[in-house]
Structure formats: structure tokens, C-alpha cells
Scaffold this motif. Structure first.
Motif: not given
Lengths: 244, 91
Positions: B26-27, B30, B34, B37, B48-49, B52-54, B56-57, B60-61
Motif C-alpha cells: 500500500i505504501a 501510493v 503519486l 500523478t 491527473a485528478w 490517485l483515487p483509482l 488507491s482502490v 485496497v483490492a
């Protein structure tokens, strides 16, 4: 008269948004990890804020806020995603009511330093420091532009006191919410704020500005729900296979 | 000198455990998201907004699946469990 109160109203409204973010993090972390370490972290963040504010005064705007947003946002995002991962697995196995007696109890995975839950301390510290700095920037920016720094400071301070009071009054009702739900909600909030600040610090232009926080939160809620449903099927498959 | 070295190692280990936790992907993910991005924003000047959300999900998966796999590997199989219960003196 309206012109005189203009910087108060502008600083108040802009600061309310930041204060809500600050109090949301503190209340969420406190509900899950315990209040003592969270409040010590929040108070420490506030103390640093006061020292920095008093030391720099109007020179506050010279601080590299983008770097702060990137660093703090990245850390919050990493924490948020870790909590989200645990919450998805927990909710998929035990539902939203869950059991309150096991691995994600308050203090789980929490490094103890000086008798404090370090995770709660640092999360609250960072949330208060970053949001508090943003409120200070708002006050200094609007106050110096309108040459009414004291009026803007009263506006920003009033917003903080109002939102903190509301948080203190309603935090007790969080105790009745199942822990699985709290972990999921705090994971979602940390991921949302972390994503927003980290990308903002890199120079990303969010469509809709601060409003995109709500869209981000909705996106993470949908994603977490989908992941829980998928994980539930996976867990069901494992259980069926083990009992066969 | 050695005490300083030990302290630095302990300090580094604390922050590693604190930030990275039990799933380093995860780290690392991220940081990678970043970096990409940053490249999109400052290199191509493209929006590029969404990245990061995509990302991140996805992280998690992947983290959930990795945790499931670890749990499965650690847990004894149904065959092992039935063999253990057959061999236990109380059964």
C-alpha cells in the motif's frame, strides 16, 4: 457596515470547511482508538500551531503549504487505505455489526510511546496542524487583503470554536455505532482527505475545488461497498470449500 | 557510537512499522501513484485528478486479496484438520 463585516464573514465561512475536516478526523480517530491519545495529539498539534502562528505572524503565507499538503496527505492516505483494507475484510466476514472483541479493538497495531497510542496521537496531531494552518492562511490572506486582520481572525476563530463545540456535543453518540462501521467510515474519510491533499500538493486541479471532496467520498463509498460484496463471495467460497 | 547506531536503527524501524504497517504494497503503491500523478501534472500538463483515487482502490483490492491468501496459507486445510482430529487422544 457590510464592508466592515465582509472579512469576518468570508474568513468564517472558509474556515468552517477546514474546521469540519479537522474535527471529523479528531472525532473519528478518537471514537476508534480512544480519546486520551487523540486529544493529547490534537492539543499538541494546536500548541505547535499557536507557536508557529505567533512566531511567524503574517509571514505564515511563506510556509510551503503544498509540501505540507503532499506529506501529510500521503501519510493520511496510506493510513486510510490500510484501515479500509481491514474494514473491508472485517465487514465481509462479520457484517456491519461485527464483533467488538478482536483485532481491530482500540489500540490494535498501535505503537505505545510515552503511554500513548501513537497512531491516534499522530493522526490527530497532523489533522489539527494541517487544517489549523489552512485556517491561519485563510485568516491572514483575507485579513491582510481587506486590512482587517483582527476581524478575519475572529471569524476564523469563531468557526473553529463552533465546529469543535458541535463535535464535542455529538461525539458521544458515536459510541453507539458498531466499531466495524466506525473503522470503515474513518478509513473512508482518511482516504478521501489524504487523496485530496496529496494530489493538491502535487499541483493537481480538482474539478469543483473543495466540492470534489464529496465526490471523492462517494467514489470511495461505492468502491468499498463493491469490495465488501466481492470479498463476501470469496469468503463464502472458502468456507464452503473447507466444510466440503 | 554504537548506541547512536542502535538508536537510529530503532528509530528507522519504528517509522517503517508505523507508516508501512503489515502490508508494504500500500505504501509503495501510493508512492508510485503519486510519482505518476506528478509526471502527468508537470510533464504532459494533462488532468491527473483521476489517477490517485483509482490507484488507491486498486491497492485496497490487491491488499485484501493478499491478506486472504496469507490467511489461507496459514490456516490448515480441511484434510489436515480431519487428520488431526482423528489422531487426537480425546476423539
Amino acid at each position: 457596515m457590510l464592508g466592515g463585516s465582509g472579512s469576518f464573514v468570508t474568513a468564517f465561512v472558509a474556515s468552517v470547511v477546514e474546521a469540519i475536516e479537522m474535527v471529523t478526523i479528531v472525532v473519528g480517530v478518537g471514537s476508534i482508538r480512544g480519546w486520551r491519545s487523540t486529544l493529547v495529539g490534537a492539543a499538541s498539534g494546536f500548541a505547535v500551531l499557536v507557536v508557529v502562528g505567533a512566531g511567524l505572524g503574517t509571514a505564515l503565507t511563506a510556509l510551503p503549504i503544498d509540501v505540507l499538503r503532499l506529506v501529510i496527505g500521503s501519510l493520511l492516505l496510506v493510513f486510510g487505505l490500510q484501515w479500509l483494507r481491514k474494514a473491508v475484510r472485517r465487514v465481509a466476514r462479520k457484517g456491519l455489526a461485527g464483533d467488538d472483541d478482536e483485532e481491530l479493538e482500540s489500540g490494535e497495531g498501535g505503537e505505545q510511546r510515552l503511554g500513548l497510542d501513537w497512531t491516534a496521537f499522530v493522526l490527530a496531531f497532523k489533522g489539527v496542524l494541517l487544517e489549523g494552518l489552512e485556517i491561519a492562511f485563510i485568516v491572514v490572506s483575507f485579513g491582510t487583503a481587506a486590512n482587517q486582520i483582527w476581524l478575519a481572525a475572529i471569524g476564523g476563530g469563531s468557526a473553529l470554536v463552533l465546529v469543535a463545540t458541535l463535535g464535542a456535543v455529538f461525539h458521544g453518540s458515536l459510541g453507539r455505532i458498531p466499531r466495524s462501521v466506525l473503522i470503515l467510515v474513518v478509513g473512508l474519510l482518511l482516504s478521501t482527505f489524504g487523496t485530496f491533499w496529496a494530489a493538491d500538493g502535487l499541483g493537481v486541479n480538482w474539478p469543483g475545488g473543495d466540492l470534489s471532496l464529496l465526490v471523492l467520498l462517494g467514489f470511495y463509498v461505492l468502491a468499498a461497498t463493491s469490495l465488501v460484496l466481492v470479498e463476501r463471495r470469496v469468503v463464502g467460497g472458502h468456507t464452503a470449500g473447507a466444510t466440503a | 557510537m554504537r548506541r547512536i547506531g542502535d538508536w537510529l536503527v530503532a528509530f528507522g524501524r519504528f517509522w517503517w512499522d508505523f507508516v508501512v504497517g503489515d502490508d508494504w504494497t500500500i505504501a509503495a503503491g501510493v508512492i508510485a501513484a503519486l510519482a505518476v500523478t506528478y509526471g502527468l501534472v508537470h510533464g504532459d500538463a494533462r488532468p491527473a485528478w483521476w489517477l490517485l483515487p483509482l490507484g488507491s482502490v486498486t491497492l485496497v483490492a490487491v491488499g485484501v486479496r493478499r491478506a486472504d491468501r496469507r490467511e489461507q496459507e496459514a490456516a490448515p486445510s480441511a484434510e489436515e484438520r480431519s487428520r488431526d482430529s482423528a489422531e487426537s487422544p480425546g476423539s
